[in-house]
Scaffold this motif. Structure first.
Motif, mmCIF file in Angstrom:
data_model
loop_
_atom_site.group_PDB
_atom_site.id
_atom_site.type_symbol
_atom_site.label_atom_id
_atom_site.label_comp_id
_atom_site.label_asym_id
_atom_site.label_seq_id
_atom_site.Cartn_x
_atom_site.Cartn_y
_atom_site.Cartn_z
ATOM 1 N N ASP A 216 2.240 -38.249 10.920
ATOM 2 C CA ASP A 216 2.353 -37.445 12.139
ATOM 3 C C ASP A 216 3.438 -37.991 13.067
ATOM 4 O OD1 ASP A 216 0.352 -35.774 11.282
ATOM 5 O OD2 ASP A 216 -1.222 -36.685 12.520
ATOM 6 N N LEU A 219 6.734 -36.827 11.617
ATOM 7 C CA LEU A 219 6.930 -35.378 11.723
ATOM 8 C C LEU A 219 7.191 -34.945 13.166
ATOM 9 C CD1 LEU A 219 4.208 -34.065 9.233
ATOM 10 C CD2 LEU A 219 6.670 -34.296 8.854
ATOM 11 N N ILE A 222 10.976 -34.687 13.897
ATOM 12 C CA ILE A 222 11.840 -33.862 13.045
ATOM 13 C C ILE A 222 13.082 -33.350 13.782
ATOM 14 C CG2 ILE A 222 11.986 -31.633 11.844
ATOM 15 C CD1 ILE A 222 9.258 -32.149 10.677
ATOM 16 N N ASN A 227 18.566 -35.464 8.504
ATOM 17 C CA ASN A 227 17.828 -35.011 7.311
ATOM 18 C C ASN A 227 18.549 -35.334 6.013
ATOM 19 O OD1 ASN A 227 19.902 -33.177 7.326
ATOM 20 N ND2 ASN A 227 18.626 -31.350 7.424
ATOM 21 N N ALA A 247 4.768 -34.705 1.299
ATOM 22 C CA ALA A 247 4.560 -34.111 2.622
ATOM 23 C C ALA A 247 5.856 -34.080 3.421
ATOM 24 C CB ALA A 247 3.491 -34.896 3.376
ATOM 25 N N SER A 250 8.414 -31.475 1.989
ATOM 26 C CA SER A 250 8.115 -30.076 2.273
ATOM 27 C C SER A 250 8.265 -29.727 3.748
ATOM 28 C CB SER A 250 6.698 -29.736 1.803
ATOM 29 O OG SER A 250 5.730 -30.443 2.564
ATOM 30 N N LYS A 251 8.023 -30.690 4.625
ATOM 31 C CA LYS A 251 7.991 -30.380 6.055
ATOM 32 C C LYS A 251 9.272 -30.721 6.804
ATOM 33 C CE LYS A 251 2.968 -30.699 6.288
ATOM 34 N NZ LYS A 251 1.786 -31.334 6.904
ATOM 35 N N THR A 252 10.115 -31.574 6.236
ATOM 36 C CA THR A 252 11.351 -31.941 6.935
ATOM 37 C C THR A 252 12.570 -31.218 6.397
ATOM 38 O OG1 THR A 252 11.897 -33.796 5.454
ATOM 39 C CG2 THR A 252 10.451 -34.259 7.357
#
Length: 284
Positions: A216, A219, A222, A227, A247, A250-252
Motif C-alpha cells: 500500500d 501504491l 504511483i 515506471n 500486484a 498489474s497496478k503500476t
C-alpha cells in the motif's frame, strides 16, 4: 564493449543474469565467521550464511573490500583503455566508498570515478541500471554522474524485517525488545534516509498485514513513480516476492518489476524473510 565499464559491489543485489548481460563489474564485500573470510556471493551464498548462523548461534562480521581489492578489479579494464564508474554502497554504512576512493588515486586522473549511492541493496542496483543504460546511449562519465546526482535522492528503499532476532544478535535491539517483539509479532520497517538505515515504523500482527502495508505504501506513490523499473528484493521469501511482483506489475504499469535476492551482507544484518520494495521517483 563500450568505453565505460560500470562497477558496483556485491551489496547491489542485482540478479546474476543482469550482471552478466550488462557486463557489470562486481567487487565483493567480506563475511567473516571466526577466522574464516568469505567473499559475498563468491565463496558464500545466503542459504549457506543462515546455515552457519544456525550452527554457531552468532552473526558474522562484514567488511569492506580493501583498496588493493579495488585496484585488482579495476586494473585489467584500465589497461584495456576503458574508463571506470564505480557506484558504491552508502558511505554512511561502510568504508567501501572510502577504500574505492583510495584505489582510484592509484590510476591516472579521470580513469576511475567513484560515486556514493547513499543506499544499499537494489537501491544501489537501481542507480547502477540507470548508469548502464546511459552508457549504452553513449553518455560520458560526467553526464552519467550528473544523471546519478539527480536520481540518488529520488530512490525509495523500504524493507520489512520479519523478525527481531538478527537485530538482537547484531546488538541493534535488547533481549527484552526481542522477546516482546516476538510475543506481539512486531515487525520493524526500515527505510534508507540520507544514506543511513533508519527505523521508519513498526507493524504489529500477521506477516500478511505487513506485506499489505508495504504494498500500500508503494501504491500510494504511483503518481510520483518512475515506471521504468521497480525491485522487490528479499532474503528467502520467494513466494511473497512473486505475490508483490504480480500486484505491482498489474497496478503500476511499470516497464519491469524485477525480483532480486539479497546477498550475504544485507541478509546478515536483516535476517531471513526480510523483503522490500525499491523504486525511484520520476525526474519529471
Amino acid at each position: 564493449m563500450g568505453a565505460i565499464k560500470i562497477f558496483a559491489d556485491s551489496t547491489c543485489d542485482l540478479p546474476p543474469a543482469w550482471i552478466q548481460k550488462y557486463d557489470i563489474g562486481i567487487v565483493p564485500l567480506y563475511v567473516t565467521f571466526g577466522e574464516n573470510n568469505y567473499r559475498d556471493g563468491v565463496d558464500l551464498n545466503t542459504p549457506q550464511l543462515y546455515d552457519k548462523v544456525d550452527a554457531t548461534g552468532r552473526l558474522p562480521k562484514t567488511a569492506a573490500p580493501s583498496p588493493a581489492d579495488f585496484i585488482q578489479a579495476f586494473s585489467p579494464f584500465i589497461q584495456a583503455g576503458r574508463q571506470i564508474l564505480y557506484i558504491s554502497l552508502s558511505s554512511e554504512l561502510s568504508s567501501t566508498y572510502q577504500n574505492a576512493l583510495i584505489a582510484a588515486t592509484e590510476f591516472a586522473e579521470g580513469q576511475v570515478k567513484v560515486f556514493d549511492s547513499l543506499n544499499l541493496s537494489s537501491g544501489i542496483g537501481l542507480q547502477v541500471m540507470k548508469a548502464v543504460r546511459a552508457a549504452e546511449d553513449g553518455k560520458s562519465v560526467a553526464e552519467i554522474v550528473a544523471l546519478l546526482d539527480a536520481v540518488r535522492p529520488r530512490v525509495e528503499t523500504e524493507f520489512v524485517i520479519d523478525s527481531l532476532d538478527y537485530l538482537y544478535k547484531g546488538g541493534r535491539c535488547s533481549g527484552m525488545q526481542n522477546l516482546v517483539g516476538s510475543l506481539l509479532r512486531i515487525r520493524p520497517v526500515i527505510k534508507v534516509i540520507d544514506g543511513k538505515m533508519t527505523p521508519a515504523y513498526k507493524i504489529r500482527g500477521s506477516r500478511e498485514k505487513a506485506l499489505d502495508q508495504l504494498l500500500d505504501n508503494a501504491l500510494s506513490r504511483i503518481p510520483e513513480m518512475d515506471n521504468d523499473l521497480i525491485f522487490i528484493t528479499h532474503s528467502l521469501a520467494d513466494e511473497d516476492a512473486v505475490h508483490l511482483q504480480k500486484a505491482l506489475q498489474s497496478k503500476t504499469g511499470a516497464r519491469e518489476v524485477a525480483v532480486s535476492n539479497a546477498g550475504c551482507v544485507i541478509s546478515s544484518h536483516c535476517g531471513a524473510k526480510t523483503i522490500g520494495i525499491l523504486y525511484t521517483k520520476s525526474l519529471d
